[in-house]
Design an enzyme around this catalytic site. Structure first.
Site, short mmCIF file in Angstrom:
data_model
loop_
_atom_site.label_atom_id
_atom_site.label_comp_id
_atom_site.label_asym_id
_atom_site.label_seq_id
_atom_site.Cartn_x
_atom_site.Cartn_y
_atom_site.Cartn_z
N GLY A 55 0.78 -1.24 0.00
CA GLY A 55 0.00 0.00 0.00
C GLY A 55 0.80 1.29 0.00
N ASN A 99 1.51 3.06 -2.62
CA ASN A 99 0.80 4.00 -3.50
C ASN A 99 -0.43 4.58 -2.80
OD1 ASN A 99 1.92 4.30 -6.32
ND2 ASN A 99 2.02 2.08 -6.05
N LEU A 130 -4.58 -7.08 -7.10
CA LEU A 130 -4.14 -8.23 -7.90
C LEU A 130 -5.27 -9.09 -8.44
CD1 LEU A 130 -1.00 -9.39 -5.90
CD2 LEU A 130 -1.10 -8.02 -8.00
N LYS A 131 -6.50 -8.76 -8.10
CA LYS A 131 -7.60 -9.61 -8.58
C LYS A 131 -8.21 -9.02 -9.83
CE LYS A 131 -8.76 -11.96 -4.46
NZ LYS A 131 -8.85 -13.37 -4.62
N ILE A 184 -11.04 -7.60 -12.05
CA ILE A 184 -12.29 -6.89 -11.73
C ILE A 184 -13.40 -7.51 -12.58
CG2 ILE A 184 -13.49 -4.67 -11.82
CD1 ILE A 184 -11.30 -4.59 -9.77
N ASN A 215 -5.89 2.11 -13.22
CA ASN A 215 -4.92 1.18 -12.63
C ASN A 215 -3.52 1.75 -12.84
OD1 ASN A 215 -3.86 -1.37 -11.62
ND2 ASN A 215 -3.31 -1.86 -13.74
N HIS A 265 0.46 0.61 -13.30
CA HIS A 265 1.26 -0.58 -13.64
C HIS A 265 2.73 -0.17 -13.68
CE1 HIS A 265 2.03 -4.54 -15.27
NE2 HIS A 265 2.87 -3.98 -16.12
N ASP A 283 -4.54 -5.19 -17.78
CA ASP A 283 -3.49 -4.23 -18.17
C ASP A 283 -3.65 -3.68 -19.58
OD1 ASP A 283 -2.19 -4.46 -15.72
OD2 ASP A 283 -0.83 -6.02 -16.42
N GLU A 300 5.94 6.14 -9.23
CA GLU A 300 4.52 5.86 -9.01
C GLU A 300 3.94 6.78 -7.94
OE1 GLU A 300 3.24 1.71 -8.80
OE2 GLU A 300 5.27 1.11 -9.30
C1 GRF Z 1 3.09 -1.15 -7.56
O1 GRF Z 1 4.31 -1.34 -8.23
C2 GRF Z 1 1.95 -1.06 -8.54
O2 GRF Z 1 2.28 -0.44 -9.75
C3 GRF Z 1 1.66 -2.50 -8.82
O3 GRF Z 1 1.82 -3.13 -7.56
C4 GRF Z 1 2.71 -2.37 -6.75
C5 GRF Z 1 1.97 -2.03 -5.50
O4 GRF Z 1 2.79 -1.47 -4.54
N1 GRF Z 1 0.41 -2.66 -9.49
P1 GRF Z 1 2.14 -0.83 -3.25
O5 GRF Z 1 1.20 -1.86 -2.64
O6 GRF Z 1 1.43 0.42 -3.64
O7 GRF Z 1 3.30 -0.56 -2.33
#
Ligand code: GRF
Length: 223
Positions: free
Chosen positions: A17, A19, A91-92, A94, A108, A110, A151, A180
């Protein structure tokens, strides 16, 4: 949504988490007049993202094992009035019904430059390992609208990140992650301010010019 409203954002998470944290720091510290994180949805118990949400007093829902994800997710998103859904390390898959209900309102992030190094199985370290194995010299970050294919949806923005001599997956991941953390809150703000959206043909339309230079600046500033 009118530009005087507050945008309720739901953030969907499956991991540590960081991000989510970047979004919370930007919008929840001092309440931002245009954006409020109203719900965090976690795909399972015990993940780091949950504590981060709780530290900011944001309500967390955990996907119950075995629940029909489509009904459950739609109910949760409706309940919190989500105007934007952000997949931040979710990761699931949708469910198609939810994708359809939130078309143009679900993004999303990536950790590579799509369409390269994306698709099923391309998450977390796997992405960065594939970039290194292939010998790519540039990777980066992509933010895209979500469609029915993993994606694949229309690209909102991309930010380049160099692959440097001696990188391993962890070093590369942390360089990409820093970018990110800069771009995701900025994209949420831009969405809230009506700067871009998805048109009827499924293309991203910016209401202000999108400069490649701006992307390079944001990415470079993260080093
Ligand atoms: C990030 O690299 C995001 O782009 C990818 O999974 C990672 C998640 O990291 N989809 P976090 O949980 O935000 O630390």
């Amino acid at each position: 949504m009118s530009l005087s409203d507050t945008l309720d954002v739901a953030v969907l998470v499956s991991g540590s988490g960081t991000n989510l944290q970047a979004i919370l720091e930007r919008f929840q510290g001092e309440p931002h007049p245009r954006v409020r994180v109203s719900r965090v949805i976690a795909s399972r118990r015990g993940i780091g993202a949950i504590g981060r949400a709780e530290a900011y007093g944001v309500e967390v829902s955990v996907l119950p094992p075995g629940a029909p994800p489509s009904d459950w997710l739609e109910r949760e998103l409706t309940a919190c009035g989500a105007g934007l859904v952000v997949l931040a390390g979710w990761l699931k898959m949708i469910p198609a019904a939810v994708v359809a209900a939130y078309r143009g309102r679900m993004i999303n992030i990536h950790p590579a430059l799509l369409p390269a190094f994306g698709g099923p199985g391309m998450y977390g370290r796997h992405v960065h390992e594939a970039v290194l194995d292939r010998g790519a010299r540039v990777t980066g970050v992509t933010v895209h609208f979500v469609d029915e294919i993993y994606d694949h949806g229309a690209i909102v923005g991309q930010w380049p990140v160099p692959v440097l001599e001696g990188d391993d997956a962890d070093r590369l991941a942390s360089r990409v992650l820093k970018v990110e953390h800069r771009v995701l809150p900025e994209i949420v703000r831009a969405y809230a301010d009506g700067e871009f959206g998805l048109d009827d043909e499924g293309r991203v339309r910016w209401n202000r010019p999108w400069f490649a230079g701006e992307a390079f600046r944001l990415a470079a500033g993260a080093e």
